[in-house]
Design a protein around this motif. Sequence first.
Motif, PDB file in Angstrom:
ATOM      1  N   TYR A  41       7.687   9.824  -9.008  1.00 13.22           N
ATOM      2  CA  TYR A  41       7.558   9.375  -7.613  1.00 13.22           C
ATOM      3  C   TYR A  41       6.449   8.328  -7.510  1.00 13.22           C
ATOM      4  O   TYR A  41       6.606   7.300  -6.853  1.00 13.22           O
ATOM      5  CB  TYR A  41       7.189  10.525  -6.677  1.00 13.22           C
ATOM      6  CG  TYR A  41       8.169  11.645  -6.517  1.00 13.22           C
ATOM      7  CD1 TYR A  41       9.455  11.611  -7.048  1.00 13.22           C
ATOM      8  CD2 TYR A  41       7.797  12.784  -5.808  1.00 13.22           C
ATOM      9  CE1 TYR A  41      10.330  12.668  -6.872  1.00 13.22           C
ATOM     10  CE2 TYR A  41       8.669  13.837  -5.624  1.00 13.22           C
ATOM     11  CZ  TYR A  41       9.936  13.782  -6.159  1.00 13.22           C
ATOM     12  OH  TYR A  41      10.793  14.835  -5.979  1.00 13.22           O
ATOM     13  N   ALA A  42       5.316   8.623  -8.136  1.00 15.20           N
ATOM     14  CA  ALA A  42       4.168   7.717  -8.071  1.00 15.20           C
ATOM     15  C   ALA A  42       4.502   6.355  -8.677  1.00 15.20           C
ATOM     16  O   ALA A  42       4.130   5.318  -8.131  1.00 15.20           O
ATOM     17  CB  ALA A  42       2.968   8.350  -8.774  1.00 15.20           C
ATOM     18  N   GLN A  43       5.216   6.363  -9.787  1.00 14.50           N
ATOM     19  CA  GLN A  43       5.592   5.096 -10.423  1.00 14.50           C
ATOM     20  C   GLN A  43       6.558   4.305  -9.549  1.00 14.50           C
ATOM     21  O   GLN A  43       6.464   3.079  -9.461  1.00 14.50           O
ATOM     22  CB  GLN A  43       6.167   5.362 -11.809  1.00 14.50           C
ATOM     23  CG  GLN A  43       5.109   5.853 -12.778  1.00 14.50           C
ATOM     24  CD  GLN A  43       5.685   6.453 -14.051  1.00 14.50           C
ATOM     25  OE1 GLN A  43       6.869   6.708 -14.161  1.00 14.50           O
ATOM     26  NE2 GLN A  43       4.806   6.696 -15.016  1.00 14.50           N
ATOM     27  N   LEU A  44       7.469   4.995  -8.871  1.00 18.57           N
ATOM     28  CA  LEU A  44       8.372   4.327  -7.941  1.00 18.57           C
ATOM     29  C   LEU A  44       7.575   3.719  -6.782  1.00 18.57           C
ATOM     30  O   LEU A  44       7.820   2.575  -6.378  1.00 18.57           O
ATOM     31  CB  LEU A  44       9.421   5.307  -7.419  1.00 18.57           C
ATOM     32  CG  LEU A  44      10.383   4.766  -6.365  1.00 18.57           C
ATOM     33  CD1 LEU A  44      11.177   3.568  -6.884  1.00 18.57           C
ATOM     34  CD2 LEU A  44      11.322   5.878  -5.896  1.00 18.57           C
ATOM     35  N   ARG A  80       0.858  -1.180   0.000  1.00 18.32           N
ATOM     36  CA  ARG A  80       0.000   0.000   0.000  1.00 18.32           C
ATOM     37  C   ARG A  80       0.892   1.227   0.000  1.00 18.32           C
ATOM     38  O   ARG A  80       2.073   1.157   0.323  1.00 18.32           O
ATOM     39  CB  ARG A  80      -0.948  -0.004   1.182  1.00 18.32           C
ATOM     40  CG  ARG A  80      -0.257  -0.050   2.518  1.00 18.32           C
ATOM     41  CD  ARG A  80      -1.240  -0.226   3.642  1.00 18.32           C
ATOM     42  NE  ARG A  80      -0.531  -0.470   4.884  1.00 18.32           N
ATOM     43  CZ  ARG A  80      -1.097  -0.925   5.969  1.00 18.32           C
ATOM     44  NH1 ARG A  80      -2.385  -1.188   5.976  1.00 18.32           N
ATOM     45  NH2 ARG A  80      -0.404  -1.111   7.064  1.00 18.32           N
ATOM     46  N   VAL A  81       0.288   2.346  -0.349  1.00 17.29           N
ATOM     47  CA  VAL A  81       1.025   3.606  -0.417  1.00 17.29           C
ATOM     48  C   VAL A  81       0.289   4.643   0.416  1.00 17.29           C
ATOM     49  O   VAL A  81      -0.899   4.887   0.208  1.00 17.29           O
ATOM     50  CB  VAL A  81       1.161   4.101  -1.877  1.00 17.29           C
ATOM     51  CG1 VAL A  81       1.842   5.462  -1.919  1.00 17.29           C
ATOM     52  CG2 VAL A  81       1.920   3.080  -2.723  1.00 17.29           C
ATOM     53  N   LEU A 141       7.417  -0.365  -5.727  1.00 15.44           N
ATOM     54  CA  LEU A 141       7.697  -0.878  -4.385  1.00 15.44           C
ATOM     55  C   LEU A 141       6.474  -1.545  -3.764  1.00 15.44           C
ATOM     56  O   LEU A 141       6.572  -2.639  -3.196  1.00 15.44           O
ATOM     57  CB  LEU A 141       8.202   0.252  -3.491  1.00 15.44           C
ATOM     58  CG  LEU A 141       9.566   0.837  -3.886  1.00 15.44           C
ATOM     59  CD1 LEU A 141       9.843   2.114  -3.107  1.00 15.44           C
ATOM     60  CD2 LEU A 141      10.669  -0.186  -3.678  1.00 15.44           C
ATOM     61  N   ALA A 142       5.327  -0.912  -3.861  1.00 17.03           N
ATOM     62  CA  ALA A 142       4.109  -1.471  -3.259  1.00 17.03           C
ATOM     63  C   ALA A 142       3.711  -2.786  -3.925  1.00 17.03           C
ATOM     64  O   ALA A 142       3.195  -3.688  -3.252  1.00 17.03           O
ATOM     65  CB  ALA A 142       2.967  -0.462  -3.334  1.00 17.03           C
ATOM     66  N   ASP A 143       3.971  -2.918  -5.212  1.00 15.77           N
ATOM     67  CA  ASP A 143       3.664  -4.166  -5.910  1.00 15.77           C
ATOM     68  C   ASP A 143       4.501  -5.330  -5.387  1.00 15.77           C
ATOM     69  O   ASP A 143       4.195  -6.486  -5.658  1.00 15.77           O
ATOM     70  CB  ASP A 143       3.875  -4.017  -7.418  1.00 15.77           C
ATOM     71  CG  ASP A 143       2.749  -3.266  -8.106  1.00 15.77           C
ATOM     72  OD1 ASP A 143       1.687  -3.050  -7.487  1.00 15.77           O
ATOM     73  OD2 ASP A 143       2.940  -2.859  -9.280  1.00 15.77           O
ATOM     74  N   VAL A 196       8.200  -1.670   5.532  1.00 20.62           N
ATOM     75  CA  VAL A 196       7.842  -0.314   5.115  1.00 20.62           C
ATOM     76  C   VAL A 196       9.075   0.398   4.564  1.00 20.62           C
ATOM     77  O   VAL A 196      10.185   0.190   5.040  1.00 20.62           O
ATOM     78  CB  VAL A 196       7.196   0.465   6.289  1.00 20.62           C
ATOM     79  CG1 VAL A 196       8.141   0.596   7.456  1.00 20.62           C
ATOM     80  CG2 VAL A 196       6.686   1.812   5.861  1.00 20.62           C
ATOM     81  N   VAL A 197       8.840   1.219   3.552  1.00 21.91           N
ATOM     82  CA  VAL A 197       9.872   2.046   2.947  1.00 21.91           C
ATOM     83  C   VAL A 197       9.396   3.489   3.025  1.00 21.91           C
ATOM     84  O   VAL A 197       8.240   3.783   2.718  1.00 21.91           O
ATOM     85  CB  VAL A 197      10.104   1.662   1.466  1.00 21.91           C
ATOM     86  CG1 VAL A 197      11.024   2.644   0.778  1.00 21.91           C
ATOM     87  CG2 VAL A 197      10.638   0.250   1.354  1.00 21.91           C
TER      88      VAL A 197
END
Length: 185
Positions: free
Chosen positions: A75-78, A13-14, A82-84, A43-44
């Motif tokens: 940023y959103a794509q990064l 999740r983001v 990560l969330a995937d 978490v990152v």
Amino acid sequence: MAAAASSLPPPGRVVWITGLSGAGKSTLAEALVSTLRGAGEPVVMLDGDALREVFGAVDAQHHGRAARLGLALRYAQLCKTLADQGVTVVIATISLFTEVHAWNRQHLPGYVEVLLDVPLAELRRRDPKGIYRRFDAGELQDVAGLDLAVDLPSAPHLHLLHDPARPISALVDAVIQHLHTRTSP
């Protein structure tokens, strides 16, 4: 084939923490990450200041809307990447663009948008990076919320209004409670 699908990590999740410069985004993100890690959650934390450096966009003085929008979408794509992989991503960034909010809602797993709403007078008082002072002195331009228009989220999941009596722990608790309600059956 079914065995491979069951071995995939659960979707992450983001938590997208946004607000103007000096609103407390990084402070909230750091406290939230500490709490989540303390609970054993992978978490990152991503911070807009550090990401600008990573993406080679350090000289924000000459970044107008188009450049900032492009950077926010990166940023959103990064965050999605990560969330995937099954981690929670907590990002602290201004990125106040309708296009980014819409993209995030459509593409980011478990997306939670947190708006820190702090009056401009308080932001100017805090001014941890000297941005408002430098703008007033004519040293900066394209400052989000001043001469660069921003798009406040139209319906953030959490709209946290400034309250000087409210400790950071209460803000963290509000985010944690929201995360819990989103994952409860």
